[in-house]
Design an enzyme around this catalytic site. Sequence first.
Site, short mmCIF file in Angstrom:
data_model
loop_
_atom_site.label_atom_id
_atom_site.label_comp_id
_atom_site.label_asym_id
_atom_site.label_seq_id
_atom_site.Cartn_x
_atom_site.Cartn_y
_atom_site.Cartn_z
N GLU A 134 -6.70 -4.15 1.18
CA GLU A 134 -6.13 -2.83 1.49
C GLU A 134 -6.26 -2.48 2.97
O GLU A 134 -5.34 -1.91 3.58
CB GLU A 134 -6.84 -1.76 0.64
CG GLU A 134 -6.35 -0.35 0.84
CD GLU A 134 -4.90 -0.17 0.41
OE1 GLU A 134 -4.63 -0.22 -0.79
OE2 GLU A 134 -4.03 0.02 1.29
N VAL A 137 -3.63 -3.33 6.18
CA VAL A 137 -2.39 -2.64 6.59
C VAL A 137 -2.64 -1.14 6.72
O VAL A 137 -3.08 -0.49 5.76
CB VAL A 137 -1.25 -2.88 5.58
CG1 VAL A 137 0.04 -2.21 6.04
CG2 VAL A 137 -1.02 -4.36 5.35
N GLY A 139 -4.83 0.68 8.24
CA GLY A 139 -6.22 1.19 8.23
C GLY A 139 -6.58 1.89 6.94
O GLY A 139 -6.63 1.30 5.88
N ILE A 141 -4.98 4.23 5.24
CA ILE A 141 -3.94 4.69 4.31
C ILE A 141 -3.88 3.73 3.12
O ILE A 141 -3.72 2.53 3.34
CB ILE A 141 -2.54 4.72 4.99
CG1 ILE A 141 -2.57 5.54 6.28
CG2 ILE A 141 -1.49 5.26 4.03
CD1 ILE A 141 -1.26 5.50 7.07
N GLY A 192 -11.97 1.27 20.45
CA GLY A 192 -12.10 0.28 19.38
C GLY A 192 -10.86 0.16 18.51
O GLY A 192 -10.91 -0.40 17.42
N LYS A 210 1.28 -7.00 9.55
CA LYS A 210 1.19 -5.96 8.50
C LYS A 210 2.52 -5.83 7.75
O LYS A 210 2.54 -5.68 6.52
CB LYS A 210 0.80 -4.62 9.13
CG LYS A 210 -0.61 -4.64 9.75
CD LYS A 210 -0.83 -3.46 10.68
CE LYS A 210 -2.23 -3.45 11.27
NZ LYS A 210 -2.36 -2.52 12.39
N1 HSE Z 1 -5.15 -2.87 16.56
C1 HSE Z 1 -4.80 -2.27 15.32
C2 HSE Z 1 -4.04 -0.98 15.60
C3 HSE Z 1 -6.04 -1.99 14.52
O1 HSE Z 1 -4.09 -0.50 16.75
O2 HSE Z 1 -3.39 -0.46 14.72
C4 HSE Z 1 -5.77 -1.66 13.08
O3 HSE Z 1 -5.15 -2.71 12.40
#
Ligand code: HSE
Length: 444
Positions: A134, A137, A139, A141, A192, A210
Amino acid sequence: MSGPNSTPVRIGIIGLGTVGGGTVNVLQRNAQEIARRAGREITITQASARDLNKPRICNTDGIALTSNPHDVVNNPDIDVVVELIGGDTLARELVMSAIEQGKHVVTANKALIAKHGNEIFDAAQKKGVMVAFEAAVAGGIPIIKAIREGLAGNRIDWVAGIINGTGNFILTEMRDKGRSFEDVLKEAQELGYAEADPTFDVEGIDAAHKLTILAAIAFGIPLQFEKASTEGISAITTEDVGYAEQLGYRIKHLGIARRTEEGIELRVHPTLIPSKRLIANVDGVMNAVLVKADAVGPTLYYGAGAGAEATASAVVADLVDVVRTLTSDPENRVPHLAFQPGALADTAILPMDEVKTAYYLKMRAQDKPGVLADITQILGNANISIEAVIQKEPSDEATHATIIMLTHLVKEKAMNQAIAQIESLSSTEGKVTRIRVEQLNKDD
Ligand code: HSE
């Protein structure tokens, strides 16, 4: 906890960086609530980190630490391996080894699933173990669960998403504050959000990973990352952002997967979308996925697409799912890719040349009679119909005016040929900028 099996489930975490640290924190802080949901406690038995002396965002008291991730995979006391190191070389080795040893896997690794998911799920199926992803894709959600389970009664027509937080953060800050691309990217790295290699964010590779996963579970096709078409945002200028606004559009970096008569579109690129669409107003590091399905119509999923605890939210939800189904018959679990493994379709991915979209075009041309007519003639000959034209008069010292056009739908190949002809006119200067336009209508 009491119940038929009240022994804790023992997990091992590989990687204690942003997502790993967030996962430890969420598991510790919400331990009771999580156990009430899962039916059993979840204990972090062991964790690995490349550098054990690095400062961490989590408390590792009571967790056996190692710098060798294989120790976690090979630990006979561990039932579920949580892979949070990213990349697709060592991660693949570790995940395949965990599966081979009959362990369940939870991963946030989109590159791994997009590129090696077919092989991984095949091995997992044979061993009767779960591989949950999960967090790979968007984060936090729960989009995998929404598509795979919540929309299981629908035929899905298309999925369009802002699925890279770093890229969306960059476009938003450029538009709202006029900040430079590099400056915003640096901030995303400090927070981050960005990938270890930030070109994955800005060139659309992370989004393509994704999107590949979303397309597989939406249409019941194998993962085909190598067929995704990818275009980044590094060529977008504040000028284009401004013209798009004047025309009533926002520029977003979208991943689009669409089922058509000719095949499946699988593409990531900057896209003009009408400003009034909800998804056009998804700003900063936030992600959103718009899914158009036949029975429910369009549904929109919005939330934090990156960050320690937002991503941990999805990792922990997967852990709860795995714990709940530990004792269930592997044949009756939710299939990894939403459709039964033997029922995947071999629908072709459409080459980008065959994809039809509308376009935003920007070009510089001499400000004299007949020039605009030459350009529209080229477009007319290619059957490209124009929806709007804006001409910006040249400043006193400049000889060329800027012309901005919106076109109706046309195949990419025809548009590329017309652009080549426009660029070869002696009255035009430099390259034509072209950005695809999507209406994202509920009837599309
Ligand atoms: N580098 C990715 C982003 C992290 O900025 O969406 C999350 O997958």
